[in-house]
Scaffold this motif. Structure first.
Motif, PDB file in Angstrom:
ATOM      1  N   GLN A  46       0.813  -1.223   0.000  1.00 30.14           N
ATOM      2  CA  GLN A  46       0.000   0.000   0.000  1.00 30.14           C
ATOM      3  C   GLN A  46       0.842   1.267   0.000  1.00 30.14           C
ATOM      4  OE1 GLN A  46      -2.229  -0.766   3.483  1.00 30.14           O
ATOM      5  NE2 GLN A  46      -3.535  -2.258   2.460  1.00 30.14           N
ATOM      6  N   ASN A  47       2.082   1.169   0.456  1.00 30.73           N
ATOM      7  CA  ASN A  47       2.843   2.398   0.678  1.00 30.73           C
ATOM      8  C   ASN A  47       4.180   2.454  -0.021  1.00 30.73           C
ATOM      9  OD1 ASN A  47       1.139   3.854   2.723  1.00 30.73           O
ATOM     10  ND2 ASN A  47       1.337   1.844   3.659  1.00 30.73           N
ATOM     11  N   GLY A  67       5.322   6.101   6.819  1.00 32.56           N
ATOM     12  CA  GLY A  67       4.471   6.972   6.015  1.00 32.56           C
ATOM     13  C   GLY A  67       2.992   6.778   6.252  1.00 32.56           C
ATOM     14  N   ASN A 124       2.300   8.070  -0.896  1.00 31.28           N
ATOM     15  CA  ASN A 124       1.690   9.358  -1.202  1.00 31.28           C
ATOM     16  C   ASN A 124       2.777  10.375  -1.570  1.00 31.28           C
ATOM     17  OD1 ASN A 124       0.476  11.853  -1.109  1.00 31.28           O
ATOM     18  ND2 ASN A 124      -0.718  11.411   0.719  1.00 31.28           N
ATOM     19  N   ASP A 173      -5.821  12.558  -0.491  1.00 35.44           N
ATOM     20  CA  ASP A 173      -5.226  11.571  -1.379  1.00 35.44           C
ATOM     21  C   ASP A 173      -6.319  10.584  -1.775  1.00 35.44           C
ATOM     22  OD1 ASP A 173      -5.524   9.472   0.481  1.00 35.44           O
ATOM     23  OD2 ASP A 173      -3.640   9.992   1.422  1.00 35.44           O
ATOM     24  N   PRO A 214      -7.660   1.551   4.395  1.00 33.91           N
ATOM     25  CA  PRO A 214      -6.527   2.173   5.091  1.00 33.91           C
ATOM     26  C   PRO A 214      -5.407   2.488   4.112  1.00 33.91           C
ATOM     27  CG  PRO A 214      -6.592  -0.170   5.529  1.00 33.91           C
ATOM     28  CD  PRO A 214      -7.802   0.136   4.700  1.00 33.91           C
ATOM     29  N   HIS A 215      -4.701   3.574   4.349  1.00 32.39           N
ATOM     30  CA  HIS A 215      -3.598   3.843   3.432  1.00 32.39           C
ATOM     31  C   HIS A 215      -2.229   3.681   4.084  1.00 32.39           C
ATOM     32  CE1 HIS A 215      -3.441   8.160   4.847  1.00 32.39           C
ATOM     33  NE2 HIS A 215      -2.180   7.896   4.735  1.00 32.39           N
TER      34      HIS A 215
END
Lengths: 659, 152
Positions: A73-74, A90, A162, B126, B151-152
């Motif tokens: 996811q990141n 993050g 992001n 975002d 969830p991010h």
């Protein structure tokens, strides 16, 4: 395999935190010194396993293990390696892991540096810290496991970090901020240990001071870095928005600042002891409240983590347990710390009290403004409101101006009481100097200031003048060596003045324009001319950009600024990268808005005088706070509890507290 | 009542009254400067006041974004996709994540002809984060407001 080992390491750290809490607290209760010493070992064990767990997650990021959900996811295979590491913190899960790692570091630091504290007190402190860490670790393992796998079908590539977070500011901001948040757990633990061991003389205040200073310095740096990051990365050119997440970090800072000052009075004069205890408990509780605000998604914020009700519920329960437990303990035992220390009206005690009053009222304003929308929504059954910056500014600004006025006087005044007449003469001289300086600066700026701006300018210079005069007086009195603690205090106070000047002058003199520019067009503002040359294509490691070219002429000084509009390849998200010409007296800030018809661009142009001073002041404050810790008297304290005389539980240690 | 205890009681009462008065004043000021949120149907049916600072939100209607040729002025329509929509005027730079079909928040005032004069336009921060205000709006099949809880 490595992520599973990381998971296991975190589970082992949780087990050790339970063991450490039991050994420290029960051991101290029963007076078993072997148990109490073992608590320190449990602390070191936790640090070891936390480090292993953290390393496992870093490894998963570095080798692009997208079977780990959090990595998928990141991160992304195109992400530059330094951002792969910073992507670890993050998002929610990994940042919580960092939080617990930093907790481990603080605990180990306490275990390593406080060997000369009475054993019972130290064991209780470590026990409380272990208990808190156990809470964080359970939160991590039960609701936010960063090692969870996406099996059997892992994605081919990650969703990317992001883009706003792909930046140097994000590499350093969270670790600093968390070091501050978590560091406040140490004064909290010391306060609880003092209450538990009924050691409510001023010794615990002395032990708390260096820890509070360092945690506060980290928090100061963390907040300043966050503000700086928001300034250059969010593309709006603002540096503080009174956003709930910003407030979440600011509230513990206000409480910790009050605590620093109150600890001074408690240590030196034995004054306000029970109030100081309460502040120590409050400061860390506000850290937890901040974590709740950021991680539960209950409040509207531009940078809250994603919404998950179970997480919010867990932190709320933990918060209630910690705050409720601490306050109950304070209610039962805190009364014993009540002391009536007499002091005159013009005494340092009075000014420290005034400092605390102002900071606590400011804290209440921020707390109310942050939580009121929540309460409103609950009370009206779902109507949503927000409270804007004007409300915060209206109440916060006057409080800080009064604080600045008092801050000029505070260090002049001695403990117990001062000679009013001599004091008045000195202050009058300082006031004349600062008024003259303010007039001079006002003339040099050549701009008309508002009443508030002129007042802030005067008060900032007033602090500089009074600190300078006090330093000169100390030199003249012939004190061969001015103690480091004094230098630290002076620097921190000067830092406050520098920040105050920065805030006021930026607010007064900034020029902010959104303009539409065609290629070849020139825009002139505040003596600076911007010639827009056009936009070219450019590319970075993991993005493509449209780069605007600006020829800037700042009163004869030529420079080029190249703001970018970036599109990141992995997620397709678009981000604005402002171009800034930083300067001690003036920042020139250009960012690209949107592409309009006919090759025109919307362009944001800011000229921000003195904006750097805001963060420069914070740096000075943090440096001053750290410098004070290096003072000789904390080393003398170490000698007093000399090795070989390791105190046993219940030893009435630190009875004498000569400064 | 012994004087010592009476003094303490007076002090406590004084502090309580003072604190209550302060909180009351703060909330009074807050009520002036707070911005209530209105979804599109409340803007349309007249629940939202005219000439008062409010916030509103909705999805940007596809094809509704119109820019002035010489300035930064822009007009667009916000909708809840259930028949309620209203026009927004804004003079400035739109955020990066402003797109047609995207859920956004606007802050400003309704003018006499019930057009929303926006002072600020906020888009989603975002892909995963969703302003809580917009969570209650219906989703539009996949894009825009879908899956806010990811969830991010």
């Amino acid at each position: 395999m490595i992520p599973e080992l990381g998971h296991l390491a975190v589970i082992l750290a949780l087990a050790l935190s339970g063991a450490g809490a039991a050994l420290g607290l029960v051991g101290a209760g029963l007076g078993r010194s072997a148990w109490m010493r073992a608590a320190a070992s449990a602390v070191w064990g936790q640090l070891l396993f936390m480090a292993l767990g953290f390393a496992a997650l870093v490894y998963a990021f570095l080798v692009d293990d997208f079977s780990v959900a959090y990595v998928a996811q990141n991160s992304n295979s195109l992400l530059p390696w330094q951002y792969k590491i910073s992507a670890v913190w993050g998002a929610h899960e990994g940042s919580l892991l960092l939080w617990t790692l930093i907790m481990g570091l603080w605990m180990a630091a306490v275990a390593a540096c406080s060997g000369r504290l009475p054993l019972g007190f130290l064991a209780r402190s470590l026990g409380v810290l272990c208990l808190l860490n156990g809470g964080f670790l359970s939160f991590l393992l039960l609701t936010s496991n960063p090692f969870e796998r996406l099996l059997p079908l892992p994605p081919a590539d990650g969703a990317d970090l992001n883009p706003l977070l792909q930046d140097f500011g994000l590499i350093v901001h969270p670790p600093m901020l968390y070091a501050g948040y978590v560091g406040l757990a140490v004064p909290f633990a010391f306060a609880v240990a003092a209450l538990l061991s009924r050691q409510l003389d001023s010794a615990w205040a002395r032990w708390s001071r260096p820890w509070t200073n360092v945690a506060w310095a980290f928090l100061t740096l963390g907040i300043a870095l966050g503000s700086w990051w928001a300034y250059y990365e969010l593309g709006w050119g603002g540096w503080w928005f009174w956003d709930p997440v910003e407030n979440a970090s600011f509230m513990p800072w206000l409480a910790a600042t009050a605590l620093l000052h109150s600890l001074a009075a408690s240590e030196k004069r034995g004054a306000f002891k029970s109030w100081t205890l309460l502040l120590a408990l409050t400061a860390f509780s506000l850290s937890l409240l901040g974590a709740f605000i950021v991680r539960s998604g209950v409040l509207t914020s531009v940078h809250a983590f994603a919404v998950d009700p179970t997480r919010g519920l867990f932190i709320l329960a933990f918060l209630a347990l910690v705050v409720g437990g601490a306050l109950a303990l304070f209610g039962v035992r805190g009364g014993a710390a009540w002391s009536a220390v007499r002091h005159g009206l013009f005494s340092r005690e009075t000014f420290l009290l005034l400092n605390n009053l102002l900071l606590v009222v400011a804290l209440a304003v921020v707390l109310l403004g942050t939580l009121y929308p929540l309460a409103y929504e609950a009370a009206t059954g779902g109507d949503k409101i927000s409270i804007g910056p004007p409300w915060f500014n209206r109440f916060f600004t006057p409080l800080m101006l009064v604080a600045a006025a008092a801050l000029g006087v505070g260090p002049f005044v001695g403990w117990k009481r001062s000679n009013l007449r001599r004091l008045g003469r000195r202050l009058l001289a300082c006031f004349a100097v600062s008024a003259g300086l303010a007039l001079l600066v006002g003339l040099l700026l050549g701009e008309s200031l508002s009443l508030g701006g002129a007042g802030a300018l005067l008060l900032g210079l007033w602090i500089v003048a009074t600190q300078g005069a006090d330093l000169l007086r100390r030199r003249r009195l012939g004190g061969a060596s001015t103690p480091l603690a004094y230098w630290g205090m002076s620097l921190a106070h000067l830092g406050f003045a520098v920040s105050l000047l920065g805030v006021a002058l930026t607010h007064e003199l900034s020029v902010e324009k959104d303009v539409r520019l065609a290629p070849g067009e020139t825009f002139v503002q505040a003596g600076v001319s911007f010639r827009f040359e056009g936009v070219v294509e450019a590319s970075g490691p993991n993005y493509r950009a449209q780069r605007g070219l600006f020829e800037v002429d700042d009163g004869g000084r030529h420079l080029q600024l190249a703001p970018e509009k970036r599109r990141y390849l992995a997620g397709g998200s678009v981000m604005t990268e402002a171009a800034i010409d930083p300067g001690l007296f003036k920042d020139i800030y250009v960012s690209l808005g949107e592409s309009l018809d006919g090759g025109d661009w919307a362009v944001r142009i800011h000229i921000k005088p003195f904006v750097r001073w805001i963060w420069l002041g914070a740096l000075l404050m943090a440096f001053g706070g750290t410098l004070a810790v290096a003072d000789r008297r904390y080393r003398r304290l170490a000698l007093r509890f000399a090795p070989g005389r390791r105190g046993l539980a219940g030893r009435p240690a630190g009875a004498g507290t000569a400064a | 009542m012994p004087p010592k205890r009476r003094n303490r009681l007076l002090a406590v009462a004084f502090v309580l009254v003072g604190a209550a008065a302060a909180v009351w004043l703060l909330l009074l000021a807050a009520n002036e400067s707070l911005n209530l949120f209105y979804p599109p149907h409340k803007v349309v049916n007249g629940d939202a006041p005219v000439g008062v600072g409010i916030r509103a939100g909705g999805m940007v209607l596809e094809g509704s974004v119109q820019r002035a040729p010489e300035t930064l002025q822009v007009a667009f329509t916000l909708t809840d996709r259930q028949g309620a929509d209203f026009q927004v005027l804004y003079d400035g730079i739109l955020p990066d994540l402003f797109r047609e079909g995207q859920g956004i928040l606007v802050r400003g005032q309704l003018d006499a002809s019930r057009v929303f004069q926006a002072e600020e336009v906020l888009a989603k921060h975002d892909e995963n984060y969703m302003p809580p205000e917009l969570m209650s709006l219906p989703t539009n099949g996949g894009s825009g407001l879908a899956s806010p809880a990811e969830p991010h």
